[in-house]
Design an enzyme around this catalytic site. Structure first.
Site, mmCIF file in Angstrom:
data_model
loop_
_atom_site.group_PDB
_atom_site.id
_atom_site.type_symbol
_atom_site.label_atom_id
_atom_site.label_comp_id
_atom_site.label_asym_id
_atom_site.label_seq_id
_atom_site.Cartn_x
_atom_site.Cartn_y
_atom_site.Cartn_z
ATOM 1 N N ASP A 23 -0.108 5.030 0.987
ATOM 2 C CA ASP A 23 -0.333 5.993 2.067
ATOM 3 C C ASP A 23 -0.274 5.317 3.434
ATOM 4 O O ASP A 23 -1.021 4.368 3.700
ATOM 5 C CB ASP A 23 -1.693 6.668 1.893
ATOM 6 C CG ASP A 23 -1.701 7.620 0.713
ATOM 7 O OD1 ASP A 23 -1.015 8.651 0.792
ATOM 8 O OD2 ASP A 23 -2.383 7.331 -0.288
ATOM 9 N N ASP A 75 -1.462 -0.542 6.219
ATOM 10 C CA ASP A 75 -1.671 0.143 7.492
ATOM 11 C C ASP A 75 -3.141 0.255 7.861
ATOM 12 O O ASP A 75 -3.473 0.814 8.906
ATOM 13 C CB ASP A 75 -1.065 1.550 7.450
ATOM 14 C CG ASP A 75 -1.877 2.487 6.564
ATOM 15 O OD1 ASP A 75 -2.231 2.084 5.432
ATOM 16 O OD2 ASP A 75 -2.153 3.618 7.002
ATOM 17 N N ASP A 84 0.872 -1.163 0.000
ATOM 18 C CA ASP A 84 0.000 0.000 0.000
ATOM 19 C C ASP A 84 0.917 1.222 0.000
ATOM 20 O O ASP A 84 2.103 1.113 0.319
ATOM 21 C CB ASP A 84 -0.879 -0.038 1.251
ATOM 22 C CG ASP A 84 -1.706 1.210 1.423
ATOM 23 O OD1 ASP A 84 -2.386 1.611 0.469
ATOM 24 O OD2 ASP A 84 -1.649 1.794 2.526
#
Length: 236
Positions: A22, A179, A20
């Site tokens: 961000d 995250d 991922d």
């Protein structure tokens, strides 16, 4: 959490790492939070529970988020509102965006071992371009998948499944770094093991996901595993 704690089953050789972006490769989530605050203020909308908002929406596209808020509004209006939020983010990111500590080293480690590398993100192309230009990701990444490719956002597995297809790697040979709970769920549905980055939420927010094999605050000192063990069969 150790690799052995991932559960029973034959270990699979690690062949690809799927990041991922961000909050996973780039330390952008505080900047996104600030841009959402500014966005709500511009529209004179209340924003009383930012933590709950980010927990529920991280990994989704802005249009998906806004469609849930305003199901009666036209798609063009939602897209314009979503675009404005990202303009606010990019204005901040162009000045302040940084990498998660150790991220560049782990990407280089993957390259040195001959692993495939993908970025799998809900971010719009303009945001991806900011990060790639700022940190030189183009030299480290084999492919990028996002909703701009016509793929559904997380928790749907599409972004990860398409990355694996492009890389020519089976899902069980992929390791996802995420995250957000929606991203970990997307990885689970794709049949992929995952590492949680606690840059946005504490590790306890991911305790019930069986595909998580490790939890990291950052990448400093991290060594990519050689093999993976998946806990359960995925289901959509």
């Amino acid at each position: 959490m150790s690799q052995e704690a991932a559960g029973s089953g034959s270990p699979h050789e690690l062949k690809a790492v799927l990041f991922d972006m961000d909050g996973t490769l780039i330390d952008s989530m505080p900047l996104h939070e600030r841009s959402w605050v500014l966005w709500h203020a511009e529209l004179e909308l209340p924003f009383d529970d930012p933590d709950g908002f980010f927990h529920a929406t991280a990994g989704r596209t802005n249009v998906e988020i806004l469609r849930d808020l305003w199901s009666d509004r036209a798609e063009a209006e939602l897209e314009a509102l979503a675009h404005r939020k990202e303009v606010l983010y990019r204005e901040i990111a162009a000045r302040e965006l940084t990498l998660i500590a150790g991220a560049a080293e782990v990407c280089a480690q993957a390259r040195a071992r001959g692993l495939k590398v993908a970025v799998c993100t809900a971010a719009p192309p303009e945001n991806i371009a900011v990060a790639f230009e700022r940190f030189g990701f183009a030299a480290l990444v084999d492919t990028v998948t996002s909703p701009a490719d016509g793929l559904r956002g997380k928790p749907h597995p599409d972004i990860f499944v398409e990355a694996a297809r492009r890389l020519g790697v089976a899902p069980e040979n992929c390791l996802v770094f995420e995250d957000a709970p929606l991203g970990i769920e997307a990885a689970r549905r794709a049949g992929m093991a995952a590492v949680v980055m606690t840059t946005t939420l504490p590790g306890s927010a991911f305790a019930h996901y069986p595909n998580v094999i490790d939890t990291l605050a950052d990448y400093n000192g991290y060594t990519l595993p050689t093999h993976l063990t998946r806990k359960e069969n995925p289901h959509a």
